[in-house]
Design a protein around this motif. Sequence first.
Motif, mmCIF file in Angstrom:
data_model
loop_
_atom_site.group_PDB
_atom_site.id
_atom_site.type_symbol
_atom_site.label_atom_id
_atom_site.label_comp_id
_atom_site.label_asym_id
_atom_site.label_seq_id
_atom_site.Cartn_x
_atom_site.Cartn_y
_atom_site.Cartn_z
ATOM 1 N N ARG A 248 0.813 -1.212 0.000
ATOM 2 C CA ARG A 248 0.000 0.000 0.000
ATOM 3 C C ARG A 248 0.846 1.263 0.000
ATOM 4 N N VAL A 249 2.055 1.186 0.555
ATOM 5 C CA VAL A 249 2.917 2.369 0.607
ATOM 6 C C VAL A 249 3.337 2.812 -0.796
ATOM 7 N N PHE A 250 3.343 1.879 -1.767
ATOM 8 C CA PHE A 250 3.732 2.213 -3.136
ATOM 9 C C PHE A 250 2.560 2.747 -3.960
ATOM 10 N N ALA A 251 1.377 2.875 -3.349
ATOM 11 C CA ALA A 251 0.223 3.378 -4.105
ATOM 12 C C ALA A 251 0.439 4.799 -4.574
ATOM 13 N N GLN A 252 1.267 5.564 -3.859
ATOM 14 C CA GLN A 252 1.504 6.956 -4.235
ATOM 15 C C GLN A 252 2.304 7.076 -5.523
ATOM 16 N N LEU A 253 2.917 5.998 -5.971
ATOM 17 C CA LEU A 253 3.708 6.031 -7.202
ATOM 18 C C LEU A 253 2.874 5.764 -8.442
ATOM 19 N N PHE A 254 1.598 5.363 -8.270
ATOM 20 C CA PHE A 254 0.733 5.033 -9.397
ATOM 21 C C PHE A 254 -0.511 5.923 -9.353
ATOM 22 N N SER A 255 -1.194 5.935 -10.458
ATOM 23 C CA SER A 255 -2.540 6.500 -10.449
ATOM 24 C C SER A 255 -3.495 5.449 -9.881
ATOM 25 N N PRO A 256 -4.706 5.851 -9.429
ATOM 26 C CA PRO A 256 -5.635 4.856 -8.871
ATOM 27 C C PRO A 256 -5.926 3.704 -9.833
ATOM 28 N N MET A 257 -6.105 4.021 -11.123
ATOM 29 C CA MET A 257 -6.383 2.965 -12.098
ATOM 30 C C MET A 257 -5.192 2.016 -12.232
ATOM 31 N N GLU A 258 -3.973 2.568 -12.306
ATOM 32 C CA GLU A 258 -2.790 1.727 -12.466
ATOM 33 C C GLU A 258 -2.541 0.881 -11.224
ATOM 34 N N TYR A 259 -2.789 1.448 -10.027
ATOM 35 C CA TYR A 259 -2.554 0.695 -8.791
ATOM 36 C C TYR A 259 -3.524 -0.481 -8.685
ATOM 37 N N ASP A 260 -4.824 -0.237 -8.957
ATOM 38 C CA ASP A 260 -5.803 -1.327 -8.913
ATOM 39 C C ASP A 260 -5.498 -2.384 -9.971
ATOM 40 N N LYS A 261 -5.039 -1.929 -11.108
ATOM 41 C CA LYS A 261 -4.681 -2.864 -12.160
ATOM 42 C C LYS A 261 -3.481 -3.728 -11.728
ATOM 43 N N PHE A 262 -2.527 -3.103 -11.038
ATOM 44 C CA PHE A 262 -1.353 -3.825 -10.532
ATOM 45 C C PHE A 262 -1.770 -4.881 -9.508
ATOM 46 N N ILE A 263 -2.660 -4.522 -8.580
ATOM 47 C CA ILE A 263 -3.111 -5.462 -7.557
ATOM 48 C C ILE A 263 -3.910 -6.594 -8.194
ATOM 49 N N GLY A 265 -3.463 -7.771 -11.132
ATOM 50 C CA GLY A 265 -2.491 -8.653 -11.758
ATOM 51 C C GLY A 265 -1.835 -9.592 -10.763
ATOM 52 N N ILE A 266 -1.510 -9.070 -9.562
ATOM 53 C CA ILE A 266 -0.929 -9.919 -8.514
ATOM 54 C C ILE A 266 -1.931 -10.986 -8.087
ATOM 55 N N HIS A 267 -3.214 -10.572 -7.969
ATOM 56 C CA HIS A 267 -4.254 -11.529 -7.596
ATOM 57 C C HIS A 267 -4.336 -12.657 -8.626
ATOM 58 N N LEU A 268 -4.332 -12.291 -9.893
ATOM 59 C CA LEU A 268 -4.418 -13.306 -10.944
ATOM 60 C C LEU A 268 -3.188 -14.202 -10.938
ATOM 61 N N GLU A 269 -2.012 -13.620 -10.686
ATOM 62 C CA GLU A 269 -0.789 -14.419 -10.633
ATOM 63 C C GLU A 269 -0.859 -15.450 -9.514
ATOM 64 N N LYS A 270 -1.341 -15.027 -8.319
ATOM 65 C CA LYS A 270 -1.463 -15.957 -7.202
ATOM 66 C C LYS A 270 -2.434 -17.079 -7.524
#
Length: 438
Positions: A248-263, A265-270
Motif C-alpha cells: 500500500r505504501v507504493f500506491a503513491q507512485l501510481f494512479s488509482p487505475m494503475e494501482y488497482d490494475k497492478f493489484i 495482476g498480482i491476484h491473478l498471478e497468485k
Amino acid sequence: MDEEELRVKPRCGGCKDIVSEPYIVCVACRPAQIQLCLQCFSKGVEFGLHESDHAYTILRNDFSLFENGWTAAEETVLLETLSDCGYGNWSDAAQRLRTKTKEECKRHYNKSYINDPVADLPQFREWNQEVYPQPLVYKLCDDPPRFPDTSVMQQEMGGYMAARGDFNVEYDNFQELEIQSISFDEEETDELENRLNLAVMDVYLRSLKQRGRRKKIVRKYGLINLSKVQASHRLYAHHITDLVDKLRVFAQLFSPMEYDKFIKGIHLEKELRLQIRRLQECRQNGIIHIRNTNIYKTLKKRRQATKSQINLLSEILVHMTDNKACQSWLQRQVVLNTLSKGVSGPIPMIPRRSAPPLDIVGLPGYDKLSDSEREMCASIRLVPDAYLEFRGVMTTECAKSGCLKLSQARNMIKIDVNKTRRIYDFLLSEGHINKDPL
C-alpha cells in the motif's frame, strides 16, 4: 524464401521474428496489427502502446473451410501459389503445400472455387472478452457530506473537516510552535542566529510540502472514508491481503487505475500459481486428465480423514497410561458428541503433562551452583547463567531496599510468573533475600 515473401509474413512485435501458428493477436491494438509469438507472450513483453494486460485472441488456421482435410492455412497457400504462378501450376502448389499431391490440388480448387464455389466465407464472432476485470474507480464528490464532529462517520473520515476541506489534525501538527518565536532583525541578531532561523524555516516549509503531498494522495485515492477503503480491500482474496497491505505504501507512485490494475495482476498471478501447484500435485500422483481431478480430490479428503482417525487413536494410546487423563479425555469426547447433536454442556479440560527436568550438566555457570540450586534449575527448566543473573539482580535490590517483595521481583524479572515465584521462594529459603525489613 525471397524478400517479398518475408515482408508479407507476420512478425512478432517483441523479438521481430516471423511468427508461426498458433500466435497471439492483440485485440486492443487491432488497428496496429500487433502479433506476438508464444515465447514473448508468456514473458509479458510490452512495447509501444501495447501492454501485457490487453485483451488478446489466439490465431490459428488449422480448421476446415470448405472441405474436410483442407485447413484454412492450406487454402491460403494454394491461393497464393496460383496467384503467383497462374492457374494450372499444380506441381508448384503441391511443392509449396508438401501435404497434398498435384491431383488433389487440382480437384479441390476446381470443386471449391470454380465448379461449386461457396457464396460467402464463414463469419467468426468478434473477441471482446478481456483478460483482467475492470479496476475499481474512485468517484470523488466536490461537495462532500458534512457530518457532526461527534458522529461515527466523522471518526471514520479520519478527522477530515468537510466544511473547510481540511483535516483537524495535520501532519506534523505542532510544527508551527517551532517558528512562533522566530524574528528576523538585522540589527539585533548576528549571522549565526539568522542562519539557524533560516534552517528552522526550511524545515517548516518541508513540513508544509509534506502536508500538501499527503492531502493530494488522500484525495487522489479516495482515502477519506475509511469504511469505503476497507470495503474495497474485501475485493481481494484472503491469501494476498497481507501482500496488499505491504504494497500500500507504493500506491503513491501510481494512479488509482494503475494501482488497482497492478493489484488485480498480482491476484491473478497468485490464482494461476495456486492452480499450477494443484495440477502439479495431480500429475505427481498419476492424474493426466482433468476429468479425473474430482475423483482425486475425493480420495484425498478420505485419506486425510483416515489419517485424522489414526492420530486420534495415537492420542488415546498416549492417555491410556494415565488414569485421570484417560478419564478426562473420555468425558471430553462424550461432551463433544453431545454438542454435535445440539446439546450444550461444559467441556472438561485434559490436564497438562508436566515437562521433564532440563539437563543442565555442562551448561555455562553449572559449576557455580550448589546441589540445591542445580536441582531447582533443572526442575523449572532454567539455564544456570540466567539463574545466576536473576539471583544477582534480586540480592542487589534486596540489599539496597532492605527487603524484596514478590511483586518487585516480578517487575524486575520478565519471565514466567511461576518460575519467578519458584526462584523467589528458593532464595528466601536459602537466606539470600528477605521479604520483611530487618
